[in-house]
Scaffold this active site. Structure first.
Site, PDB file in Angstrom:
ATOM      1  N   ASN A   1       0.833  -1.213   0.000  1.00  0.00           N
ATOM      2  CA  ASN A   1       0.000   0.000   0.000  1.00  0.00           C
ATOM      3  C   ASN A   1       0.860   1.252   0.000  1.00  0.00           C
ATOM      4  O   ASN A   1       0.620   2.181  -0.772  1.00  0.00           O
ATOM      5  CB  ASN A   1      -0.886   0.031   1.247  1.00  0.00           C
TER       6      ASN A   1
ATOM      7  N   ASP B   1      -5.594  -2.813  -3.512  1.00  0.00           N
ATOM      8  CA  ASP B   1      -6.900  -3.432  -3.784  1.00  0.00           C
ATOM      9  C   ASP B   1      -6.794  -4.500  -4.879  1.00  0.00           C
ATOM     10  O   ASP B   1      -7.409  -5.560  -4.802  1.00  0.00           O
ATOM     11  CB  ASP B   1      -7.921  -2.368  -4.227  1.00  0.00           C
TER      12      ASP B   1
ATOM     13  N   GLU C   1      -6.433  -7.619   5.181  1.00  0.00           N
ATOM     14  CA  GLU C   1      -5.721  -8.538   4.266  1.00  0.00           C
ATOM     15  C   GLU C   1      -5.710  -9.955   4.848  1.00  0.00           C
ATOM     16  O   GLU C   1      -4.841 -10.752   4.555  1.00  0.00           O
ATOM     17  CB  GLU C   1      -4.290  -8.071   3.951  1.00  0.00           C
TER      18      GLU C   1
HETATM   19  N1  LIG Z   1      -5.561  -1.423  -0.297  1.00  0.00           N
HETATM   20  C1  LIG Z   1      -6.200  -1.879   0.780  1.00  0.00           C
HETATM   21  N2  LIG Z   1      -5.530  -2.018   1.957  1.00  0.00           N
HETATM   22  C2  LIG Z   1      -6.168  -2.494   3.026  1.00  0.00           C
HETATM   23  C3  LIG Z   1      -7.532  -2.888   2.966  1.00  0.00           C
HETATM   24  N3  LIG Z   1      -7.887  -3.347   4.192  1.00  0.00           N
HETATM   25  C4  LIG Z   1      -6.793  -3.248   4.978  1.00  0.00           C
HETATM   26  N4  LIG Z   1      -5.736  -2.734   4.286  1.00  0.00           N
HETATM   27  C5  LIG Z   1      -4.376  -2.440   4.749  1.00  0.00           C
HETATM   28  O1  LIG Z   1      -3.705  -3.645   5.078  1.00  0.00           O
HETATM   29  C6  LIG Z   1      -2.572  -3.288   5.888  1.00  0.00           C
HETATM   30  C7  LIG Z   1      -2.347  -4.401   6.895  1.00  0.00           C
HETATM   31  O2  LIG Z   1      -1.129  -4.114   7.517  1.00  0.00           O
HETATM   32  P1  LIG Z   1      -0.561  -4.891   8.783  1.00  0.00           P
HETATM   33  O3  LIG Z   1      -1.710  -5.381   9.631  1.00  0.00           O
HETATM   34  O4  LIG Z   1       0.454  -4.016   9.430  1.00  0.00           O
HETATM   35  O5  LIG Z   1       0.082  -6.179   8.208  1.00  0.00           O
HETATM   36  P2  LIG Z   1       1.161  -6.389   7.064  1.00  0.00           P
HETATM   37  O6  LIG Z   1       1.782  -5.124   6.591  1.00  0.00           O
HETATM   38  O7  LIG Z   1       0.522  -7.254   6.018  1.00  0.00           O
HETATM   39  O8  LIG Z   1       2.281  -7.203   7.836  1.00  0.00           O
HETATM   40  P3  LIG Z   1       2.261  -8.745   8.215  1.00  0.00           P
HETATM   41  O9  LIG Z   1       0.826  -9.194   8.284  1.00  0.00           O
HETATM   42  O10 LIG Z   1       2.947  -8.802   9.556  1.00  0.00           O
HETATM   43  O11 LIG Z   1       3.027  -9.476   7.158  1.00  0.00           O
HETATM   44  C8  LIG Z   1      -2.906  -1.936   6.510  1.00  0.00           C
HETATM   45  O12 LIG Z   1      -2.019  -0.983   5.978  1.00  0.00           O
HETATM   46  C9  LIG Z   1      -4.324  -1.648   6.034  1.00  0.00           C
HETATM   47  O13 LIG Z   1      -4.517  -0.280   5.750  1.00  0.00           O
HETATM   48  C10 LIG Z   1      -8.208  -2.725   1.707  1.00  0.00           C
HETATM   49  O14 LIG Z   1      -9.382  -3.037   1.552  1.00  0.00           O
HETATM   50  N5  LIG Z   1      -7.506  -2.229   0.654  1.00  0.00           N
END
Ligand SMILES: Nc1nc2c(ncn2[C@@H]2O[C@H](COP(=O)(O)OP(=O)(O)OP(=O)(O)O)[C@@H](O)[C@H]2O)c(=O)[nH]1
Length: 373
Positions: free
Chosen positions: A257, A266, A292
């Site tokens: 992101n 997305d 995610e």
């Molecule tokens: N583009 C997008 N991002 C999303 C959505 N829902 C959640 N996110 C993003 O997913 C990210 C999840 O980040 P973290 O929970 O820190 O996890 P990570 O970066 O995947 O790290 P690890 O899980 O430890 O590997 C956050 O930045 C949320 O903003 C969505 O519908 N669309």
């Protein structure tokens, strides 16, 4: 293609015919929801019939000979009793589509039978008032229900056949009056079919909006929890079948992101859900658990099979990429926890165990599958 034609084409493409053709393409849960709609409408209509059928008895006594009016009064009372019986039967089995459709068929058959026996009783009476509209009323009633094209066509064809039989018996089949009736009922039936389709389409749309995540099309967490609850209820009566659970979390998704923007993020989420659909069976329950994080319930899969499926998903992700808004290839990986439901264990407890193994996968390097104890 001009704007108007293009608009119409887009509207027709949105309206997926298979969605409203037959219930073969509908989920069990949607069938249960639709059966509830049909059940409540059958309830209301059977009460209306039960009340209104005997109310015409005094008018019959004014218009018919007292012998005829007496016989018809009995028929009217029988129809009223049949409708009350239908009301009871209709509520015996809830959320069962076959049962609701059967009751709907009876709702149409009882007044159609009443119409036929009244015509037999009143043959020769040219000034029938309050009877000839019954077949048309029944076709109009069909339009109240969210039916598939096949269901509505079967019921509508049955009604037209009943009308033709009565016309034949009465000798009016090949007369102008018979043709006029057939013409009118056919037009009404086409309108009823259109109303059925529109209702079913709207119901499907509302259902999808309430149950699916709009970005990925997967089920949402609330529905998954409800499904698990329903599944567990059926198990307590019989033996618990084999079932496994996967919890999947995209790795370092925040970085994707932050580097490429939310739009690309997305797209990664959509590509990942497609991979889940490709690698798992259509009977598996796939959910966007939040952000995610995803889950998959795999009925009929033991730990070994579920681990293979998880490994397939992991490898498929490793080999996949999406194009960023600047047309750069964006790669992604996933960590997965997998576990088989233990005898007597609740789904929530199993999810908790599998979540721990997902955490383990994250902690020990990501892009891996870890089995729960
Ligand atoms: N583009 C997008 N991002 C999303 C959505 N829902 C959640 N996110 C993003 O997913 C990210 C999840 O980040 P973290 O929970 O820190 O996890 P990570 O970066 O995947 O790290 P690890 O899980 O430890 O590997 C956050 O930045 C949320 O903003 C969505 O519908 N669309």
């Amino acid at each position: 293609m001009d704007d108007a034609t293009g608009g119409l084409y887009r509207k027709l493409s949105e309206f997926n015919l298979f969605d409203t053709l037959s219930n073969r393409f509908h989920s069990d849960d949607f069938n249960a929801t639709r059966s509830e709609y049909i059940r409540t409408r059958v309830n209301i209509l059977s009460i209306i019939f039960a009340i209104f059928a005997p109310l015409w008895i005094p008018i019959d006594y004014l218009l018919l000979t007292s012998d005829d009016a007496g016989v018809i009064a009995v028929y009217r009372l029988l129809l009223s009793i049949a409708m009350l019986g239908l009301l009871l039967t209709n509520n015996i089995r809830k959320r069962n589509l076959q049962h609701s459709l059967l009751c709907l068929t009876l709702l149409i058959i009882f007044p159609a039978l009443f119409y036929t026996v009244c015509l037999l009783q009143l043959s020769g009476n040219d000034t029938l008032i309050g009877y000839s509209f019954i077949p048309f009323l029944l076709v109009a009633i069909l339009s109240v229900f969210p039916l598939t094209l096949i269901e509505a066509s079967v019921l509508g064809t049955g009604l037209i056949a009943a009308l033709l039989c009565n016309d034949f018996f009465y000798g009016t089949l090949f007369t102008l009056s018979g043709f006029k009736d057939l013409w009118l009922i056919s037009i009404l039936l086409v309108i009823a079919l259109w109303a059925n389709q529109a209702q079913l389409h709207m119901l499907l749309r509302l259902y999808r909006q309430a149950t699916r995540d709009p970005l990925t099309g997967l089920l949402n967490r609330r529905v998954m929890m409800e499904r698990m609850k329903e599944m567990s209820k059926t198990w307590s009566k019989s033996e618990q079948p084999v079932v496994s659970v996967l919890m999947l979390d995209l790795d370092r998704f925040k970085r994707i992101n932050d580097t490429y923007g939310h739009l690309t993020g997305d797209q990664v989420l959509q590509a990942f859900s497609q991979i889940m659909k490709d690698e798992l069976r259509s009977t598996d329950i796939l959910t966007r658990y939040g952000g995610e994080e995803f889950t998959a319930i795999l009925p009929g899969s033991d730990m070994e099979n579920a681990s293979h499926a998880a490994e397939r998903i992991r490898m498929h992700c490793e080999q996949s990429w999406v194009a960023s808004t600047d047309n750069e290839p964006v790669r992604f990986t996933v960590s997965i926890g997998v576990g088989e439901l233990k005898p007597g264990e609740t789904f929530n407890d199993a999810l908790h165990r599998v979540d721990n193994s997902l955490y383990e996968a994250k902690k020990t390097g990501r892009n891996k599958v870890v089995q729960a104890d």
